[in-house]
Scaffold this active site. Structure first.
Site, short mmCIF file in Angstrom:
data_model
loop_
_atom_site.label_atom_id
_atom_site.label_comp_id
_atom_site.label_asym_id
_atom_site.label_seq_id
_atom_site.Cartn_x
_atom_site.Cartn_y
_atom_site.Cartn_z
N GLN A 22 11.75 -5.09 -36.84
CA GLN A 22 11.24 -6.07 -38.07
C GLN A 22 11.41 -7.21 -37.84
O GLN A 22 10.45 -8.16 -37.95
CB GLN A 22 12.31 -5.83 -39.27
CG GLN A 22 12.31 -4.30 -39.57
CD GLN A 22 11.24 -3.65 -39.99
OE1 GLN A 22 10.48 -4.31 -40.70
NE2 GLN A 22 10.90 -2.28 -39.74
N TYR A 76 15.99 3.60 -39.38
CA TYR A 76 14.44 4.06 -39.42
C TYR A 76 13.49 3.34 -40.06
O TYR A 76 14.03 2.09 -40.44
CB TYR A 76 14.83 5.27 -40.03
CG TYR A 76 15.10 5.70 -41.40
CD1 TYR A 76 15.42 4.82 -42.41
CD2 TYR A 76 15.48 7.02 -41.71
CE1 TYR A 76 15.83 5.09 -43.55
CE2 TYR A 76 16.26 7.19 -43.04
CZ TYR A 76 16.10 6.32 -43.93
OH TYR A 76 16.90 6.55 -44.95
N GLU A 77 12.25 3.63 -40.19
CA GLU A 77 11.17 2.74 -40.63
C GLU A 77 10.94 1.41 -39.61
O GLU A 77 10.76 0.41 -40.19
CB GLU A 77 11.43 2.34 -41.97
CG GLU A 77 10.96 3.34 -42.90
CD GLU A 77 9.88 4.48 -42.87
OE1 GLU A 77 8.97 3.65 -42.34
OE2 GLU A 77 10.11 5.46 -43.05
N GLY A 78 11.25 1.67 -38.13
CA GLY A 78 11.26 0.52 -37.39
C GLY A 78 12.62 0.07 -37.40
O GLY A 78 13.12 -0.66 -38.44
#
Ligand SMILES: Cc1cc2nc3c(=O)[nH]c(=O)nc-3n(C[C@H](O)[C@H](O)[C@H](O)COP(=O)(O)OP(=O)(O)OC[C@H]3O[C@@H](n4cnc5c(N)ncnc54)[C@H](O)[C@@H]3O)c2cc1C
Length: 592
Positions: free
Chosen positions: A441, A434-436
């Site tokens: 990234q 999650y969060e990309g």
């Protein structure tokens, strides 16, 4: 049952020996005297080890329940949340005018790591609230700040971030949630969001959803997305809670880990929302939250590795199996403890160098944020923007790997739920997604951050490494064991950057095929720098007659292990990068 010992000694070392905070020019750091930080860390550590850690397996076993639209958190979560609220632990670094304590992000990061290690699922309720509050602080009107921030600072109202939809996670340009403008300036939000962490629960009076949606008639794709504040209960002019808004939880997900955190499908059926920031600039506003959340997720990777390591170490000291090949270490017992065996030591040292080195990187990142926010330091701002994908991707990949190694130290017992090691592996896994997802990234790092501001920030990073090496030339303790390998690894990172510059323009696949390796190469150079700096700090402490000699000697020994055994991974990453696009892209999709 696993236990947790707050790593306060190591945190004090980082703040006072490495970052030398009380001599720093960063505004507010003069308050961070060793006695003060020790008192805060001790108190937070007590909450982590005595309150949150015992609830961690409870959350894992019970999970959240869902009935008639109501989500219940595991037993004990609500009371624990009340305890944190009462102690003022929910908004350490938010401004005082909105009910926070205005402490540096650095101190908030140290406390956050302990809470997250002790109980990741629980800490997410607070963490997301903090992220949403930061976005409102950065982009909200004065009225929005006054309405929401004081209640979010105390976590009486919690926050969420709503990006993901069933057909889009990474590619948010595809999102379909609509926001219809109303005459009174509000919007009616309609659509479905999935996988929303802490989307619905029973621990707060109100939940403030930050929702990405499209205002009809705006640009297509990512450029036509705006951000909205959508409260679960509408807020009256006097600040009291009004009617229930048309947002509801459709179901909660069954998942691999973080069972104590509710992961919700959220249905918006013409819910009332208000624009946060500028129309069609929602991604920019959401990035305030996402950047903070990415660092927070990097911290989760580190935190799970820390608690897993602590327990693996205790097990390796107690469990008797086999004899040391060089002669019995425990001749009166039936066998020697696991920790005598070189392969067990390898696994424990891999974990130890990661958690101590990763923590140094995280604290350095937190100091950069303080520098950027409190001093308006553009260089620090650029550097943390460059390093955010490295901290998120590298710390979560390696953090997960370390929880698996910790599990391995337990042998079969690591696989059995009773020992609790499996939870750390399962909980750590989500941080890579999650969060990309971490692949994204790496893409952000190579595709965007490297070239940002004409490569100024990556040059600043190389400047820091170079200066450190130069300043310490001739230091016999550092030169061979630390500076030489750091110089070599840093050159490899530069070579990788050159390869992208030479080949990436002609063939973008040549850069993207190597982006994941580049993220790891970069992460290793960061840790190499951190270990070299920590070695210097330990050497100076010993030379200055520090009483705690074993701590500093162990730092130097541990650092040597990192430089000799883990840092050489950079050579492999460079080789892979320089193999270019062909090995990855050559095989036609139908031949897989
Ligand atoms: C437990 C949990 C909690 C979550 N919490 C939240 C939350 O609070 N709020 C929220 O909005 N979302 C949340 N999410 C959603 C999460 O952020 C997404 O799952 C994630 O961003 C990936 O999106 P996706 O699942 O749609 O995968 P996809 O976008 O379909 O991607 C699948 C894979 O393809 C890769 N990929 C995609 N595009 C590219 C590309 N161009 N180049 C290279 N690789 C690519 C990705 O890296 C990934 O590995 C949560 C998810 C989970 C499981």
């Amino acid at each position: 049952m696993p236990s947790y010992t707050p790593p306060t000694r190591d945190m004090q070392f980082l703040m006072h020996d490495l970052l030398k905070v009380s001599q720093s020019d960063v505004a507010g750091y003069d308050e961070l005297a060793p006695d003060f930080t020790a008192a805060v860390l001790e108190e937070a550590g007590k909450l982590a080890s005595e309150l949150l850690s015992p609830l961690n397996p409870v959350g894992d076993r019970q999970g959240c329940s869902f009935e008639n639209g109501v989500v219940r958190t595991p037993e004990g979560f609500k009371d624990a949340f009340d305890t944190l609220r009462a102690g003022g632990w929910t908004a350490l670094d938010l401004p005082e005018e909105y009910g926070g304590q205005n402490m540096p992000v650095l101190l908030g990061t140290a406390v956050g790591e302990m809470f997250s290690a002790a109980n990741q699922s629980f800490t997410m309720y607070n963490g997301l609230t903090h992220g949403a509050a930061s976005a409102i602080l950065a982009h909200g009107s004065e009225a929005q700040k006054a309405t929401y921030l004081p209640k979010m600072a105390t976590c009486d109202w919690t926050g969420t971030m709503n990006l993901t939809e069933p057909h889009c996670g990474t590619d948010l340009g595809l999102l379909r949630t609509r926001a219809e403008p109303q005459e009174d300036g509000s919007y009616k939000i309609t659509g479905q969001k999935i996988f929303i962490s802490s989307g619905e629960h029973d621990m707060a009076e109100n939940i403030i959803h930050l929702v990405l949606a499209r205002i009809p008639g705006g640009p297509e794709g990512i450029k036509g997305i705006s951000l909205f504040i959508v409260p679960k209960f509408l807020v009256n002019d006097d600040g009291s809670l009004g009617e229930r808004n048309a947002v509801s939880c459709g179901k909660i997900e069954e998942k691999m880990g973080i069972h104590g955190n509710s992961t919700c499908v959220m249905d918006y059926d013409g819910a009332t929302g208000w624009l946060l920031g500028e129309r069609d600039k929602g991604m920019r506003a959401m990035f305030t939250m996402m950047n903070e959340a990415r660092l927070g997720v990097g911290m989760q990777g580190l935190a799970q590795a820390e608690i897993a390591y602590q327990n693996a170490l205790a097990y390796a000291r107690e469990r008797l199996q086999g004899r040391a090949v060089t002669g019995a270490a425990n001749p009166d017992g039936p066998a020697d403890p696991l920790i005598v065996h070189p392969d067990i030591r390898r696994m424990l040292l891999d974990q130890k160098i990661f958690v101590e080195g990763g923590r140094a990187l995280l604290f350095w990142g937190a100091e950069m944020i303080d520098r950027a926010h409190r001093m308006e330091d553009a260089e620090a701002d650029g550097l943390i923007s460059l390093l955010t994908p490295v901290i998120k991707g590298f710390l979560t990949d390696q953090g997960f790997e370390m929880t698996v190694l910790a599990q391995q130290v337990y042998g079969g017992h690591g696989y059995i739920e009773e020992w609790g090691m499996s939870q750390f592996v399962r909980d750590a896994r989500i941080a890579m997604i999650y969060e990309g997802a971490n692949g994204i990234q790496a893409l952000d790092l190579v595709g965007r951050k490297l070239a940002q501001d004409s490569g100024k920030h990556v040059m600043a990073f190389f400047g820091i490494v170079k200066r450190f090496i130069k300043e310490n030339e001739g230091n016999a303790t550092l030169e061979k064991d630390f500076l030489d390998p750091l110089k070599e690894a840093s050159k490899q990172l530069q070579s990788a950057g050159m390869f992208f510059m030479q080949h990436g323009m002609k063939n973008p696949d040549a850069a993207l095929a190597g982006s994941y390796d580049f993220m790891h190469l970069f992460g290793h150079v960061c840790l190499g720098l951190m270990w070299s700096k920590m070695a210097l700090a330990a050497q100076q402490a010993l030379e200055n007659g520090a009483s705690d000699t074993t701590f500093y000697e162990a730092k130097l020994m541990t650092g040597r292990y990192y430089m000799a055994r883990r840092l050489p991974a950079t050579a492999m990453h460079l080789r892979r990068i320089e193999s270019g696009a062909d090995p990855v892209m050559g095989l036609k999709a139908e031949l897989f």
